[in-house]
Design an enzyme around this catalytic site. Sequence first.
Site, PDB file in Angstrom:
ATOM      1  N   ASN A  91      37.007  -3.432 101.680  1.00 11.82           N
ATOM      2  CA  ASN A  91      36.130  -4.485 101.181  1.00 11.82           C
ATOM      3  C   ASN A  91      35.393  -5.099 102.358  1.00 11.82           C
ATOM      4  O   ASN A  91      36.020  -5.482 103.355  1.00 11.82           O
ATOM      5  CB  ASN A  91      36.957  -5.555 100.455  1.00 11.82           C
ATOM      6  N   HIS A 104      40.200  -4.055 107.663  1.00 17.32           N
ATOM      7  CA  HIS A 104      41.376  -3.343 107.171  1.00 17.32           C
ATOM      8  C   HIS A 104      40.945  -2.379 106.085  1.00 17.32           C
ATOM      9  O   HIS A 104      39.968  -2.620 105.377  1.00 17.32           O
ATOM     10  CB  HIS A 104      42.428  -4.310 106.623  1.00 17.32           C
TER      11      HIS A 104
HETATM   12  P1  AMP Z   1      40.855  -7.803 101.021  1.00 17.57           P
HETATM   13  O1  AMP Z   1      40.430  -8.411  99.728  1.00 17.57           O
HETATM   14  O2  AMP Z   1      40.360  -6.387 101.158  1.00 17.57           O
HETATM   15  O3  AMP Z   1      40.510  -8.674 102.209  1.00 17.57           O
HETATM   16  O4  AMP Z   1      42.440  -7.658 100.948  1.00 17.57           O
HETATM   17  C1  AMP Z   1      43.330  -8.446 101.653  1.00 17.57           C
HETATM   18  C2  AMP Z   1      44.715  -7.954 101.285  1.00 17.57           C
HETATM   19  O5  AMP Z   1      45.633  -8.494 102.197  1.00 17.57           O
HETATM   20  C3  AMP Z   1      45.189  -8.333  99.884  1.00 17.57           C
HETATM   21  O6  AMP Z   1      45.482  -7.140  99.157  1.00 17.57           O
HETATM   22  C4  AMP Z   1      46.433  -9.179 100.150  1.00 17.57           C
HETATM   23  O7  AMP Z   1      47.455  -8.969  99.193  1.00 17.57           O
HETATM   24  C5  AMP Z   1      46.849  -8.705 101.522  1.00 17.57           C
HETATM   25  N1  AMP Z   1      47.610  -9.647 102.321  1.00 17.57           N
HETATM   26  C6  AMP Z   1      47.313 -10.938 102.589  1.00 17.57           C
HETATM   27  N2  AMP Z   1      48.230 -11.474 103.403  1.00 17.57           N
HETATM   28  C7  AMP Z   1      49.126 -10.493 103.681  1.00 17.57           C
HETATM   29  C8  AMP Z   1      50.308 -10.423 104.470  1.00 17.57           C
HETATM   30  N3  AMP Z   1      50.763 -11.491 105.150  1.00 17.57           N
HETATM   31  N4  AMP Z   1      50.984  -9.255 104.510  1.00 17.57           N
HETATM   32  C9  AMP Z   1      50.543  -8.190 103.822  1.00 17.57           C
HETATM   33  N5  AMP Z   1      49.429  -8.183 103.070  1.00 17.57           N
HETATM   34  C10 AMP Z   1      48.733  -9.327 102.986  1.00 17.57           C
END
Ligand code: AMP
Length: 120
Positions: A91, A104
Amino acid sequence: MAYDPENIFAKILKGDIPCDKVFEDDWALAFKDINPQAPTHVLVIPKGPYVSLDDFSDNATDGEIAGFFRAVGTVAREQGAVEGGYRFLANNGRDAHQEVPHFHVHIFAGRDLGGMIKRP
Ligand code: AMP
């Protein structure tokens, strides 16, 4: 957008907060998503301070880019995701609902992942 060194993935990289790590090398860290959307849902992040795919593709070195994408493929193989298939997703920015401002990619696997994108 300037990189925020206090974003949650930066804190994970620094070891300030824990993660469920599945892979690490010189270029990338991979860990399980805290809110999994599939039986396998892993995030792969580069070690460098890049806000987004746009930032990474524009400013990372060739070595960082190659190392990162090699790591993504390795993670998918190590997760056993190749045979059944997997989805690789990044994203970028507002309309894609990017929540964490450290580049990521998501790797989803372990079930039929459905069509490519939902209509609103
Ligand atoms: P995005 O919308 O692509 O920025 O996705 C961010 C992702 O990070 C989401 O799927 C969240 O569930 C994940 N996320 C947020 N904080 C953490 C964390 N501390 N450990 C693992 N995943 C996380």
